[in-house]
Design a protein around this motif. Sequence first.
Motif, PDB file in Angstrom:
ATOM      1  N   VAL A  21     101.293  55.632  44.545  1.00 57.58           N
ATOM      2  CA  VAL A  21     102.424  56.452  45.167  1.00 57.58           C
ATOM      3  C   VAL A  21     100.775  56.214  46.051  1.00 57.58           C
ATOM      4  N   VAL A  22     100.120  57.056  45.152  1.00 58.16           N
ATOM      5  CA  VAL A  22      98.500  57.559  46.089  1.00 58.16           C
ATOM      6  C   VAL A  22      97.974  56.018  47.226  1.00 58.16           C
ATOM      7  N   THR A  23      97.854  54.817  45.871  1.00 58.36           N
ATOM      8  CA  THR A  23      97.300  53.977  45.873  1.00 58.36           C
ATOM      9  C   THR A  23      97.829  52.631  47.228  1.00 58.36           C
ATOM     10  N   VAL A  24      99.447  52.579  47.467  1.00 62.50           N
ATOM     11  CA  VAL A  24      99.399  52.053  48.036  1.00 62.50           C
ATOM     12  C   VAL A  24      99.726  52.452  49.370  1.00 62.50           C
ATOM     13  N   SER A  25      99.630  53.703  50.069  1.00 60.79           N
ATOM     14  CA  SER A  25      99.296  54.186  51.449  1.00 60.79           C
ATOM     15  C   SER A  25      97.459  54.444  51.309  1.00 60.79           C
ATOM     16  N   PRO A  26      96.502  53.894  52.297  1.00 60.52           N
ATOM     17  CA  PRO A  26      95.000  54.448  53.120  1.00 60.52           C
ATOM     18  C   PRO A  26      95.435  56.063  52.823  1.00 60.52           C
ATOM     19  N   LYS A  27      96.247  56.166  53.868  1.00 61.18           N
ATOM     20  CA  LYS A  27      96.125  57.655  54.035  1.00 61.18           C
ATOM     21  C   LYS A  27      96.191  58.771  53.235  1.00 61.18           C
ATOM     22  N   ARG A  28      97.180  58.406  52.668  1.00 58.31           N
ATOM     23  CA  ARG A  28      97.364  59.412  50.633  1.00 58.31           C
ATOM     24  C   ARG A  28      96.327  59.449  50.174  1.00 58.31           C
ATOM     25  N   HIS A  29      95.575  58.039  50.075  1.00 60.85           N
ATOM     26  CA  HIS A  29      94.491  57.823  49.454  1.00 60.85           C
ATOM     27  C   HIS A  29      93.207  58.757  49.763  1.00 60.85           C
ATOM     28  N   ASP A  30      92.741  58.224  51.067  1.00 55.22           N
ATOM     29  CA  ASP A  30      92.030  59.562  52.103  1.00 55.22           C
ATOM     30  C   ASP A  30      91.850  60.919  51.624  1.00 55.22           C
ATOM     31  N   GLN A  31      93.553  61.777  51.897  1.00 54.31           N
ATOM     32  CA  GLN A  31      93.748  62.618  51.834  1.00 54.31           C
ATOM     33  C   GLN A  31      93.264  63.664  50.677  1.00 54.31           C
ATOM     34  N   LEU A  32      93.669  61.768  49.798  1.00 52.46           N
ATOM     35  CA  LEU A  32      93.111  62.386  48.049  1.00 52.46           C
ATOM     36  C   LEU A  32      91.805  63.542  48.061  1.00 52.46           C
ATOM     37  N   ARG A  33      91.293  61.848  48.535  1.00 54.54           N
ATOM     38  CA  ARG A  33      89.920  62.116  48.163  1.00 54.54           C
ATOM     39  C   ARG A  33      89.314  63.325  49.025  1.00 54.54           C
ATOM     40  N   VAL A  34      90.060  62.776  49.955  1.00 53.23           N
ATOM     41  CA  VAL A  34      89.285  64.737  50.981  1.00 53.23           C
ATOM     42  C   VAL A  34      89.920  66.329  49.989  1.00 53.23           C
ATOM     43  N   ALA A  35      90.578  66.188  49.405  1.00 53.91           N
ATOM     44  CA  ALA A  35      90.975  67.057  48.688  1.00 53.91           C
ATOM     45  C   ALA A  35      89.827  67.214  47.362  1.00 53.91           C
ATOM     46  N   GLN A  36      89.883  66.436  46.273  1.00 57.44           N
ATOM     47  CA  GLN A  36      89.105  66.679  45.807  1.00 57.44           C
ATOM     48  C   GLN A  36      87.202  66.424  46.080  1.00 57.44           C
ATOM     49  N   ALA A  37      87.285  66.274  47.407  1.00 56.94           N
ATOM     50  CA  ALA A  37      85.882  66.474  47.657  1.00 56.94           C
ATOM     51  C   ALA A  37      85.304  68.569  48.192  1.00 56.94           C
ATOM     52  N   ASN A  38      86.587  68.513  48.278  1.00 62.00           N
ATOM     53  CA  ASN A  38      86.944  70.087  49.044  1.00 62.00           C
ATOM     54  C   ASN A  38      86.654  70.362  47.531  1.00 62.00           C
ATOM     55  N   ASN A  39      87.673  70.252  46.441  1.00 64.25           N
ATOM     56  CA  ASN A  39      87.458  71.005  44.773  1.00 64.25           C
ATOM     57  C   ASN A  39      86.136  70.434  44.605  1.00 64.25           C
ATOM     58  N   VAL A  40      85.809  69.889  44.309  1.00 65.49           N
ATOM     59  CA  VAL A  40      84.176  70.328  44.013  1.00 65.49           C
ATOM     60  C   VAL A  40      83.459  70.494  44.392  1.00 65.49           C
ATOM     61  N   ALA A  41      83.041  70.794  45.942  1.00 62.96           N
ATOM     62  CA  ALA A  41      82.259  71.452  46.675  1.00 62.96           C
ATOM     63  C   ALA A  41      82.807  73.631  45.892  1.00 62.96           C
ATOM     64  N   ASN A  42      83.428  73.433  46.403  1.00 65.55           N
ATOM     65  CA  ASN A  42      84.230  74.868  45.902  1.00 65.55           C
ATOM     66  C   ASN A  42      83.156  74.785  44.442  1.00 65.55           C
ATOM     67  N   LEU A  43      83.953  74.094  43.275  1.00 67.23           N
ATOM     68  CA  LEU A  43      83.623  74.408  42.054  1.00 67.23           C
ATOM     69  C   LEU A  43      81.312  74.522  42.142  1.00 67.23           C
ATOM     70  N   ILE A  44      80.614  73.488  42.870  1.00 71.83           N
ATOM     71  CA  ILE A  44      79.664  73.970  42.907  1.00 71.83           C
ATOM     72  C   ILE A  44      78.782  75.452  43.742  1.00 71.83           C
ATOM     73  N   ALA A  45      79.804  76.169  44.558  1.00 72.51           N
ATOM     74  CA  ALA A  45      79.592  76.816  44.529  1.00 72.51           C
ATOM     75  C   ALA A  45      79.987  77.994  43.751  1.00 72.51           C
ATOM     76  N   ASN A  46      80.866  77.807  42.858  1.00 75.58           N
ATOM     77  CA  ASN A  46      80.901  79.207  42.249  1.00 75.58           C
ATOM     78  C   ASN A  46      79.497  79.152  40.863  1.00 75.58           C
ATOM     79  N   ASP A  47      79.991  77.933  40.238  1.00 78.71           N
ATOM     80  CA  ASP A  47      78.284  77.828  39.754  1.00 78.71           C
ATOM     81  C   ASP A  47      79.617  77.596  38.260  1.00 78.71           C
ATOM     82  N   GLN A  48      80.582  76.577  38.577  1.00 80.06           N
ATOM     83  CA  GLN A  48      81.522  76.432  37.424  1.00 80.06           C
ATOM     84  C   GLN A  48      81.498  74.748  36.903  1.00 80.06           C
ATOM     85  N   ILE A  49      79.956  73.922  37.877  1.00 77.50           N
ATOM     86  CA  ILE A  49      80.234  72.895  37.027  1.00 77.50           C
ATOM     87  C   ILE A  49      78.191  72.327  37.340  1.00 77.50           C
ATOM     88  N   VAL A  50      77.940  71.677  37.024  1.00 79.74           N
ATOM     89  CA  VAL A  50      76.299  71.820  37.233  1.00 79.74           C
ATOM     90  C   VAL A  50      75.888  70.042  38.531  1.00 79.74           C
TER      91      VAL A  50
END
Length: 355
Positions: A308-337
Amino acid sequence: MSCYLFGKHYGARNDGKNAFSELGFSNWKKVNNRVNCAFICHEGSIPNSPHNLCVKSCDDLMAQSKYIDKVLDRYSDETIANNRLKLNTSINAIRWLAFQTCAFRGDDESPESLNRRNFIELIKLLAFCNQNVNNIVLENAHGNAQYISSGVQKDILHIFVKKVRATIREEIGDSKFCIIIDEARDESKREQMYVILRFVDKHSCVQERFFDLIHVSYTCSLTLKTEISSVLSRHNLDVQNLRGQGYDGASNMRGEWNGLQALFLKDCPFACYIHCLAHRLQLALVSAAKEVCYVHQFFSKLTLIVNVVTVSPKRHDQLRVAQANNVANLIANDQIVIGSRLNQIGALQSAGDTR
């Protein structure tokens, strides 16, 4: 004189007209017989007659200024240095592109093109950085000696391949070795078989070297065995030194009687067959996952999500943005190195039963 020296190279002594070069001419009655004159018949009416070819060869012999050593002496040291610099520029460009696995050529490499593709653009970059190179490459090259044609590129690549294989062969020496074989279909739908050699070097370290890539029209065991044996014999690798075979679990590879491993065992009884451990692990994981209901459902739903995600470039970009925000939050909370090459967002791939 000319027919005596060069007649044997052009058949002048085998056509019944060797009187002027070996036997001696005595039939003087035919000398003034116009069209049937012996001299005229011997010379021939076409430019490439044996006599005319002999005369041309004799003229070339007498023209000492055209000898190859005289021609080479006319080239100055500067010309030789420029030719070597021009060739080295092409070699360096080809070596860099090969190491980076980049395409060499494109659809438009004409001088009017704005992008003449990787190889020529790299030559232009090297010329931009070095004025001496700029004076002798591409349009500034003397005549047609540019060393940028596809034939020159292939010749240089073949030289690289021969040198790499010679180095690997020198590493192996007379020691025992194993072969790892697998087949895959490339983008052009051609079945390719790759050959990897595994051996212990002189420092007692286990080495694996990619050795060859062979196009095979048929994947039956006898055809594969013939191709592999040809590669080994071409590089003086004795089959009697074979101590291991690593293939997948296909019937043409592991067949007990007519499989590839059985054919090599007939030639060398010490060439033990081992089913590829990575392939076996993959098959075991897939089989175990299908037996556990929750795991099977997880991978089934994961496959649907990926599709479902890979068939649509828009969905793929939205997933990448969501994942980038999630990684930023985890780094801010010192949950990942954090660190070099960590927390990178990769591409989505569909799950499969094989690697």
